[in-house]
Design a protein around this motif. Structure first.
Motif, PDB file in Angstrom:
ATOM      1  N   ARG A   1       0.850  -1.192   0.000  1.00  0.00           N
ATOM      2  CA  ARG A   1       0.000   0.000   0.000  1.00  0.00           C
ATOM      3  C   ARG A   1       0.882   1.238   0.000  1.00  0.00           C
ATOM      4  O   ARG A   1       1.850   1.320   0.751  1.00  0.00           O
TER       5      ARG A   1
ATOM      6  N   GLY B   1      -4.239   8.631  -1.500  1.00  0.00           N
ATOM      7  CA  GLY B   1      -5.016   7.642  -2.231  1.00  0.00           C
ATOM      8  C   GLY B   1      -4.538   7.427  -3.655  1.00  0.00           C
ATOM      9  O   GLY B   1      -3.340   7.378  -3.940  1.00  0.00           O
TER      10      GLY B   1
ATOM     11  N   ARG C   1      -0.757   6.954  -5.341  1.00  0.00           N
ATOM     12  CA  ARG C   1      -0.397   5.595  -5.750  1.00  0.00           C
ATOM     13  C   ARG C   1      -0.015   5.553  -7.223  1.00  0.00           C
ATOM     14  O   ARG C   1       0.990   4.949  -7.611  1.00  0.00           O
TER      15      ARG C   1
ATOM     16  N   ASP D   1      -7.669   2.130  -4.139  1.00  0.00           N
ATOM     17  CA  ASP D   1      -6.964   3.403  -4.312  1.00  0.00           C
ATOM     18  C   ASP D   1      -5.486   3.339  -3.919  1.00  0.00           C
ATOM     19  O   ASP D   1      -4.687   4.153  -4.399  1.00  0.00           O
ATOM     20  N   GLU D   2      -5.122   2.417  -3.021  1.00  0.00           N
ATOM     21  CA  GLU D   2      -3.779   2.444  -2.433  1.00  0.00           C
ATOM     22  C   GLU D   2      -2.870   1.300  -2.855  1.00  0.00           C
ATOM     23  O   GLU D   2      -1.654   1.397  -2.696  1.00  0.00           O
TER      24      GLU D   2
ATOM     25  N   ARG E   1     -10.725   1.794  -0.336  1.00  0.00           N
ATOM     26  CA  ARG E   1      -9.379   2.209   0.086  1.00  0.00           C
ATOM     27  C   ARG E   1      -8.310   1.322  -0.555  1.00  0.00           C
ATOM     28  O   ARG E   1      -7.271   1.799  -1.021  1.00  0.00           O
TER      29      ARG E   1
END
Length: 220
Positions: A135, A140, A144, A186-187, A183
């Protein structure tokens, strides 16, 4: 398997939204309705508590998907199935030879010990590291994606494992709160741990990632 078990029109089947669309498509082909539940942020597999919260009188089954080589909590899922009278099905991942798995685990251990600024995956019993998913902290998806572009320039072949959760795709769009799924989409970023990678390749991955520190300027 769903059809053979009598799952069909009027039934609901709990599935993950974090992953491939094929599971939801299989539910639809059986005539049932896919219902999306959230994932455990450490394993990326269905969270048993989230599954239990999604159960209704129409729920007939749960499809448990093992993710990135990390086994799902099948014991808790089966216990949940017994409590509610649900069919619990598993979708596994393609198996690799033992030697290849051992080499992937070795490379994962190398990265675990050396990467800084990104959150490395939790290993756990039986993890085969089909993908080594980290991660990227920050803001976010923008951070990334910027991190991914930067390490690709440095020669690291990385990829985003799940670009769009299934509950956001046309045809399966649902208004449901799946914060851990969102989440994770997004990560997360998958770094290479293939058995073919040399020590120099592994050093390049660490050098590229640590040069950025995993932290980028927040977007304003």
């Amino acid at each position: 398997m769903l059809r053979a078990a009598g799952v069909g029109v009027g039934d609901e089947v709990v599935v993950p939204a974090f992953g491939n669309v094929e599971v939801a498509e299989a539910v639809t082909l059986a005539g049932a309705l896919p219902v999306f539940a959230d994932i455990d942020p450490a394993t990326y597999c269905l969270d048993p508590a989230a599954v239990e919260a999604a159960v209704t009188p129409r729920t007939a089954a749960v499809v448990v998907v093992h993710r990135f080589g990390r086994p799902a909590d099948v014991v808790r899922m089966r216990a949940l199935g017994q409590r509610h009278g649900l069919l619990v099905l598993e979708q596994g991942e393609s198996e690799a030879p033992y030697d290849e798995i051992a080499q992937r685990r070795q490379r994962a251990g190398y990265l675990d010990a050396r990467l800084k600024g990104v959150r490395t995956p939790e290993g756990g019993v039986g993890h085969t590291y089909q993908q080594y998913v980290v991660r990227v902290p920050g803001n976010g998806r923008p951070d990334r994606d910027a991190f991914a572009r930067a390490i690709r320039v440095r020669g690291v072949d990385c990829r985003v494992p799940v670009k769009t959760p299934v509950h956001r795709l046309p045809g399966f769009r649902q208004c449901v709160a799946l914060p851990e799924t969102e989440r994770a989409a997004d990560e997360t970023l998958a770094l290479p741990v293939d058995a073919s990678l040399t020590k120099r390749d592994m050093q390049r991955i660490v050098s590229a990632c640590n040069a950025l520190g995993g932290l980028l300027q927040p977007a304003f």
